[in-house]
Design an enzyme around this catalytic site. Structure first.
Site, PDB file in Angstrom:
ATOM      1  N   TYR A  10       7.443  52.522  30.049  1.00  0.00           N
ATOM      2  CA  TYR A  10       7.272  52.487  28.594  1.00  0.00           C
ATOM      3  C   TYR A  10       7.890  51.234  27.987  1.00  0.00           C
ATOM      4  CZ  TYR A  10       5.469  57.168  28.947  1.00  0.00           C
ATOM      5  OH  TYR A  10       4.674  58.224  29.264  1.00  0.00           O
ATOM      6  N   VAL A  11       9.088  50.885  28.463  1.00  0.00           N
ATOM      7  CA  VAL A  11       9.793  49.736  27.890  1.00  0.00           C
ATOM      8  C   VAL A  11       9.162  48.422  28.354  1.00  0.00           C
ATOM      9  CG1 VAL A  11      12.018  48.516  27.894  1.00  0.00           C
ATOM     10  CG2 VAL A  11      11.948  50.993  27.578  1.00  0.00           C
ATOM     11  N   GLU A 162       9.053  55.965  21.787  1.00  0.00           N
ATOM     12  CA  GLU A 162       7.684  56.154  22.266  1.00  0.00           C
ATOM     13  C   GLU A 162       6.819  56.643  21.108  1.00  0.00           C
ATOM     14  OE1 GLU A 162       7.681  58.491  25.893  1.00  0.00           O
ATOM     15  OE2 GLU A 162       9.274  57.244  26.720  1.00  0.00           O
ATOM     16  N   ASN A 215      21.894  57.372  20.882  1.00  0.00           N
ATOM     17  CA  ASN A 215      21.086  58.515  21.303  1.00  0.00           C
ATOM     18  C   ASN A 215      21.848  59.831  21.153  1.00  0.00           C
ATOM     19  OD1 ASN A 215      18.773  57.146  21.780  1.00  0.00           O
ATOM     20  ND2 ASN A 215      18.969  57.051  24.001  1.00  0.00           N
ATOM     21  N   HIS A 218      21.793  60.793  17.588  1.00  0.00           N
ATOM     22  CA  HIS A 218      20.504  61.382  17.210  1.00  0.00           C
ATOM     23  C   HIS A 218      20.459  62.842  17.668  1.00  0.00           C
ATOM     24  CE1 HIS A 218      18.919  56.987  17.584  1.00  0.00           C
ATOM     25  NE2 HIS A 218      19.707  57.168  16.543  1.00  0.00           N
ATOM     26  N   TYR A 258      32.600  58.810   6.940  1.00  0.00           N
ATOM     27  CA  TYR A 258      33.022  59.789   7.966  1.00  0.00           C
ATOM     28  C   TYR A 258      32.500  59.453   9.374  1.00  0.00           C
ATOM     29  CZ  TYR A 258      33.908  62.700   3.844  1.00  0.00           C
ATOM     30  OH  TYR A 258      34.344  63.167   2.638  1.00  0.00           O
ATOM     31  N   CYS A 269      39.900  71.889   2.679  1.00  0.00           N
ATOM     32  CA  CYS A 269      38.490  72.295   2.631  1.00  0.00           C
ATOM     33  C   CYS A 269      37.766  72.236   3.977  1.00  0.00           C
ATOM     34  CB  CYS A 269      37.727  71.446   1.614  1.00  0.00           C
ATOM     35  SG  CYS A 269      38.290  71.741  -0.062  1.00  0.00           S
ATOM     36  N   LYS A 272      38.710  74.854   6.760  1.00  0.00           N
ATOM     37  CA  LYS A 272      38.454  76.211   6.232  1.00  0.00           C
ATOM     38  C   LYS A 272      36.951  76.490   6.176  1.00  0.00           C
ATOM     39  CE  LYS A 272      38.878  76.552   1.603  1.00  0.00           C
ATOM     40  NZ  LYS A 272      37.632  76.974   0.975  1.00  0.00           N
TER      41      LYS A 272
HETATM   42  N1  LIG Z   1      11.187  55.261  27.179  1.00  0.00           N
HETATM   43  C1  LIG Z   1      11.851  54.894  26.104  1.00  0.00           C
HETATM   44  O1  LIG Z   1      11.484  55.217  24.974  1.00  0.00           O
HETATM   45  C2  LIG Z   1      13.075  54.049  26.231  1.00  0.00           C
HETATM   46  C3  LIG Z   1      13.617  53.440  25.076  1.00  0.00           C
HETATM   47  C4  LIG Z   1      14.738  52.641  25.201  1.00  0.00           C
HETATM   48  C5  LIG Z   1      15.339  52.468  26.440  1.00  0.00           C
HETATM   49  N2  LIG Z   1      14.811  53.093  27.548  1.00  0.00           N
HETATM   50  C6  LIG Z   1      15.463  52.830  28.834  1.00  0.00           C
HETATM   51  O2  LIG Z   1      14.722  51.800  29.478  1.00  0.00           O
HETATM   52  C7  LIG Z   1      14.653  52.065  30.901  1.00  0.00           C
HETATM   53  C8  LIG Z   1      13.210  52.183  31.323  1.00  0.00           C
HETATM   54  O3  LIG Z   1      12.654  53.288  30.653  1.00  0.00           O
HETATM   55  P1  LIG Z   1      11.109  53.645  30.821  1.00  0.00           P
HETATM   56  O4  LIG Z   1      10.880  54.855  29.982  1.00  0.00           O
HETATM   57  O5  LIG Z   1      10.323  52.427  30.553  1.00  0.00           O
HETATM   58  O6  LIG Z   1      11.067  54.010  32.362  1.00  0.00           O
HETATM   59  P2  LIG Z   1       9.790  54.397  33.266  1.00  0.00           P
HETATM   60  O7  LIG Z   1      10.246  55.405  34.237  1.00  0.00           O
HETATM   61  O8  LIG Z   1       8.622  54.695  32.375  1.00  0.00           O
HETATM   62  O9  LIG Z   1       9.461  53.034  34.017  1.00  0.00           O
HETATM   63  C9  LIG Z   1      10.291  52.463  34.963  1.00  0.00           C
HETATM   64  C10 LIG Z   1       9.417  51.626  35.877  1.00  0.00           C
HETATM   65  O10 LIG Z   1      10.270  50.910  36.780  1.00  0.00           O
HETATM   66  C11 LIG Z   1       9.565  50.820  37.999  1.00  0.00           C
HETATM   67  N3  LIG Z   1      10.504  50.440  39.083  1.00  0.00           N
HETATM   68  C12 LIG Z   1      11.430  51.186  39.703  1.00  0.00           C
HETATM   69  N4  LIG Z   1      12.060  50.472  40.651  1.00  0.00           N
HETATM   70  C13 LIG Z   1      11.549  49.224  40.602  1.00  0.00           C
HETATM   71  C14 LIG Z   1      11.793  48.034  41.319  1.00  0.00           C
HETATM   72  N5  LIG Z   1      12.693  47.977  42.274  1.00  0.00           N
HETATM   73  N6  LIG Z   1      11.074  46.940  41.003  1.00  0.00           N
HETATM   74  C15 LIG Z   1      10.115  46.974  40.039  1.00  0.00           C
HETATM   75  N7  LIG Z   1       9.832  48.099  39.329  1.00  0.00           N
HETATM   76  C16 LIG Z   1      10.539  49.198  39.612  1.00  0.00           C
HETATM   77  C17 LIG Z   1       8.937  52.186  38.168  1.00  0.00           C
HETATM   78  O11 LIG Z   1       7.892  52.187  39.121  1.00  0.00           O
HETATM   79  C18 LIG Z   1       8.456  52.451  36.750  1.00  0.00           C
HETATM   80  O12 LIG Z   1       7.124  52.006  36.559  1.00  0.00           O
HETATM   81  C19 LIG Z   1      15.493  53.318  31.124  1.00  0.00           C
HETATM   82  O13 LIG Z   1      16.810  52.932  31.424  1.00  0.00           O
HETATM   83  C20 LIG Z   1      15.447  54.010  29.783  1.00  0.00           C
HETATM   84  O14 LIG Z   1      16.567  54.851  29.591  1.00  0.00           O
HETATM   85  C21 LIG Z   1      13.683  53.857  27.466  1.00  0.00           C
END
Ligand SMILES: NC(=O)c1ccc[n+]([C@@H]2O[C@H](COP(=O)([O-])OP(=O)(O)OC[C@H]3O[C@@H](n4cnc5c(N)ncnc54)[C@H](O)[C@@H]3O)[C@@H](O)[C@H]2O)c1
Length: 426
Positions: A10-11, A162, A215, A218, A258, A269, A272
């Protein structure tokens, strides 16, 4: 710029789509063969509004390709983003194996004699300390002395959500850039030049913990909202009206108020009313676990403040506590955390003096009077005047309400400002 992105999830995919839209050239790296094939066919392996259009356009225009293992692309890249997954391990910690694997891959692929270092930007969410304790040692073990010439390691957390990822990528709530000395990173600054968001340059650990803090906050908000919603529904109260009133208060409720770490909560307050809501929720079967935890959390913080203040302090040492009421300019001692701290200091055998310009034992009345003497019977003996506080010699001064700046105290070996706990030397 020529950019490598490790991890096409996703990222990584969102970054690939958005950076190519800006005209940058991207090579996406992923171990997953199917993902690589789909991306090269102009398809998007995930469901994210608008992303497939960006990716297919980028592939068509030659700005994006995906590979399982990069070759000569590493030598020509200006920047590499690491966006691999950090899923939960069995013990709840992040599984850092993908991060370690990619770090080693990059270290092995990079030319130690590059004319300019490759900027390696970690965007995955990683535990504070990971850059210094896992990532840098991997690069050092492979590159040795050349490490500084070959790579510039940066941590830059991702804040996208997402389903609105593209919009969030171009309009982030903030940009946090973590470097070894807390300074800027020229390549990232160039890349982010068109983004309109506050930029924070800091050291690795502060940048790494940002996502955890955000996070979890949230999660706290969602859990709190749902607990209030449950209580309201059980009582036949309209939770939407309650929410409307709650969020309309941007002075105290939806604000920075806060949220700063410092002293425990107290006074006549908060404790209590929290206890009463806890009781109410239990009474109507609304099971409010978060609300249930608040008083315990606050008690834990009272112990922490006491331990923090008295570390390295021998029993019998002279302590001046500034501020006894629950806040400055009030004489309300009821459930003041400073009353609790005074009691702990006395029980632990310290010679305690207390100065509070608003507290005069002769003027305490009603419940306040009863509470004061029930919890601190020696109150009259330990309270000192401004003049007495200023001539006294103390081993430790604990300032709970910013009184120290209004006094001409003799220098003490240690002064702790509870509102800035841990920062007293800064
Ligand atoms: N999904 C979100 O909304 C979001 C938002 C902010 C931060 N993050 C953080 O970003 C990171 C990635 O999240 P994501 O949701 O994109 O993960 P994901 O699981 O969707 O994608 C990770 C990708 O990394 C690949 N991968 C694993 N090992 C690899 C390697 N050795 N070489 C190349 N590719 C490899 C996997 O095949 C996979 O396609 C995580 O740490 C997550 O916590 C996610």
């Amino acid at each position: 710029m020529k950019i490598l992105i490790y991890g096409m999830g996703y990222v990584g995919l969102t970054a690939a789509g958005c950076l190519t839209r800006e005209g940058h050239s991207v090579v996406g790296v992923d171990v997953n063969e199917d993902k690589v094939r789909e991306i090269n066919a102009g398809l998007c392996p995930i469901a994210e509004p608008g992303l497939e259009a960006l990716l297919s356009q980028a592939v068509r225009s030659g700005l994006l390709k995906a590979v399982q293992t990069p070759g000569e692309e590493v030598a020509s890249a200006d920047l590499a983003f690491v966006c691999v997954g950090t899923p939960s391990a069995a013990d709840g910690a992040h599984n850092m194996s993908h991060i370690a694997e990619v770090s080693r891959q990059i270290a092995l692929a990079v030319d130690p004699n590059r004319p300019k270092p490759l900027t390696v930007v970690y965007r995955s969410t990683i535990r504070p300390g990971s850059t210094e304790e896992i990532i840098l040692p991997i690069f050092r073990s492979v590159l040795g002395e050349s490490v500084r010439r070959a790579v510039e390691i940066v941590y830059n957390p991702e804040f996208l959500r997402e389903a609105s990822a593209i919009q969030d990528f171009f309009s982030p709530p903030k940009i946090v850039i973590g470097t070894h000395d807390g300074g800027p990173c020229a390549n990232l600054d160039t890349l982010n030049a068109s983004l309109d968001a506050p930029v924070f340059y800091t050291r690795y650990r502060e940048s790494e913990i940002t996502k955890f803090v955000d996070n979890t906050w949230h999660a706290v908000k969602v859990a709190y909202a749902n607990e209030i919603g449950r209580v309201c529904l059980r009582l036949g109260i309209d939770p939407r009206k309650v929410h409307e009133i709650f969020v309309s208060d941007t002075k105290l409720n939806i604000s920075a108020y806060y949220t700063r770490p410092g002293g425990p909560f107290g006074g006549s307050c908060l404790p209590k009313d929290v206890r009463a809501l806890q009781h109410l929720a239990g009474d109507v079967g609304a099971s409010a676990t978060l609300i249930d935890s608040l008083i315990r959390s606050n008690e834990a913080h009272k112990h922490f403040v006491f331990d923090y203040c008295t570390r390295e302090l021998k029993p019998g040492a002279r302590v001046l506590l500034l501020g006894l009421a629950f806040k400055a300019n009030s004489d309300d001692l009821r459930e003041s955390p400073n009353m609790d701290l005074a009691g702990k200091l006395l029980r632990a055998g310290y010679k305690l003096s207390v100065y509070d310009p608003s507290v005069d034992p002769a003027k305490l009345v009603g419940q306040n009077l009863g509470y004061a003497y029930a919890h601190l019977p020696s109150l009259s003996q330990i309270l000192v005047s401004k003049a007495a506080a200023e001539v006294g010699d103390y081993d430790l001064v604990i300032d709970t309400a910013g009184h120290a700046k209004q006094l001409s105290l003799k220098p003490a070996p240690r002064t702790i400002d509870v509102a800035r706990l841990g920062l007293e030397r800064a």
